[in-house]
Design an enzyme around this catalytic site. Sequence first.
Site, PDB file in Angstrom:
ATOM      1  N   HIS A  22       0.847  -1.202   0.000  1.00 57.40           N
ATOM      2  CA  HIS A  22       0.000   0.000   0.000  1.00 57.40           C
ATOM      3  C   HIS A  22       0.881   1.251   0.000  1.00 57.40           C
ATOM      4  O   HIS A  22       0.675   2.166  -0.809  1.00 57.40           O
ATOM      5  CB  HIS A  22      -0.906  -0.009   1.234  1.00 57.40           C
ATOM      6  CG  HIS A  22      -1.715   1.241   1.397  1.00 57.40           C
ATOM      7  ND1 HIS A  22      -3.032   1.330   0.993  1.00 57.40           N
ATOM      8  CD2 HIS A  22      -1.396   2.458   1.926  1.00 57.40           C
ATOM      9  CE1 HIS A  22      -3.485   2.561   1.245  1.00 57.40           C
ATOM     10  NE2 HIS A  22      -2.514   3.247   1.824  1.00 57.40           N
ATOM     11  N   GLU A  23       1.847   1.269   0.905  1.00 61.52           N
ATOM     12  CA  GLU A  23       2.752   2.422   0.957  1.00 61.52           C
ATOM     13  C   GLU A  23       3.611   2.519  -0.296  1.00 61.52           C
ATOM     14  O   GLU A  23       3.937   3.624  -0.756  1.00 61.52           O
ATOM     15  CB  GLU A  23       3.644   2.325   2.207  1.00 61.52           C
ATOM     16  CG  GLU A  23       2.885   2.383   3.523  1.00 61.52           C
ATOM     17  CD  GLU A  23       2.052   3.643   3.661  1.00 61.52           C
ATOM     18  OE1 GLU A  23       2.489   4.706   3.173  1.00 61.52           O
ATOM     19  OE2 GLU A  23       0.950   3.567   4.233  1.00 61.52           O
ATOM     20  N   HIS A  26       1.996   4.567  -2.932  1.00 60.31           N
ATOM     21  CA  HIS A  26       2.257   6.003  -2.796  1.00 60.31           C
ATOM     22  C   HIS A  26       3.675   6.331  -3.282  1.00 60.31           C
ATOM     23  O   HIS A  26       3.907   7.343  -3.957  1.00 60.31           O
ATOM     24  CB  HIS A  26       2.128   6.431  -1.327  1.00 60.31           C
ATOM     25  CG  HIS A  26       0.745   6.290  -0.774  1.00 60.31           C
ATOM     26  ND1 HIS A  26      -0.355   6.881  -1.349  1.00 60.31           N
ATOM     27  CD2 HIS A  26       0.289   5.635   0.324  1.00 60.31           C
ATOM     28  CE1 HIS A  26      -1.431   6.605  -0.630  1.00 60.31           C
ATOM     29  NE2 HIS A  26      -1.066   5.846   0.379  1.00 60.31           N
TER      30      HIS A  26
END
Length: 404
Positions: A22-23, A26
């Site tokens: 998920h990170e 980004h």
Amino acid sequence: MAAYLFGVVLFFLGIALTIALHEWGHYITAKAFGMKVRRFFIGFGPTIYSKQRGETVYGLKAVPVGGFCDIAGMTAQDELDPADQARAMYLKPWWQRIIVLSGGVIMNVIIGFLVLYAVAVSSGIPNPNVDTTATVDTVQCVPATQLSQTELSSCTGVGPAGEAGIKSGDRILAVNGEETADFTAVRDAVMSLPGQTATLTVEREGELFDVDLQVAEVTRLTTDGSEVTVGAVGMTSLPPTDVYKKYGPVEGLGATAQFSGDMLQSTLEGLKEFPAKIPGVVASIFGAERDVESPMSVVGASRIGGEFVERSMWDMFLMMLASLNFFLALFNLVPLPPLDGGHIAVVLYEKVRDLFRKMRGLAPAGPADYTKLMPITVTVAAILMTVGGLVIVADIVNPIRLFG
């Protein structure tokens, strides 16, 4: 026990990997648009490992149940090295900021899809096109009363359905002209017609015809033991076939996409019901029965993962991991800071605000002042931490058990 513990650890690692990816969503989008990523960490709490490579410090913290991607100048209020001014996130075009802020959500959806696709082509997923039409298995007599939760009164004959000519294999398409999607819909329609005449639309060997029958008036017990009068005709149902289906590499793509959409819709409905389920979680801490559909923490989900591995139910293990990714994706879209959706809402607010200013002949107002959102941010963070703590406690003292 060894398999169970292995499953617990494996699912926990799956969660940690999910958060890391998920990170990373980004991270890669920020890098693609020339933003500077100062830190990329998995976990919270004390740092147990860190290493700088290029302009980014990568690290692992003691509690691997979260993470963060520190992008320079995410807001205008962030401390910023003058040398990084040109690469500040808040100065980038609004659409680039939206993509970066959505990067983690998009990554979770992709992971969920890929995990489900792997299950679809290896062991099979629930068939989104399964035919649930009510198909008659047997016709039988109708007991007039219910003696207990597990016992009905005796009866003889073939019941109203058999007397009307209903046969095994007949497909019930409608009751009194109302289409019925499955046997449950047929049962509910019949139960609402005690002592009345019902017209069943039947398909038999490709032919459609109507059957009129007299619905029996019977008494049954509710879960609290009280008597109710309902209708019955004496039919049992054949279970649907091909409920699970294994797909080829190509057709699996479409089936997985459809099933992913169904899971996302179910996840959205569950997310809407989330706040209403918290009191039940709290009550379960003090001995109340735990609802199997109540929220779970990392602890509870890992325990369920262990139960699946213990029983070699790898397909269920993977589908639960996919479901977790879909939940994280939708949860992070909630438009409240500090969630990704909260930051996205601010960017959209700036865009709409400046659009109206332009219509009035005014210059853009500049970046939003995040300090005005601090009370909301702190409150939401406190609520999330409190709820998370309560769910963890419930998962320890009164865990959800799927297999008793």
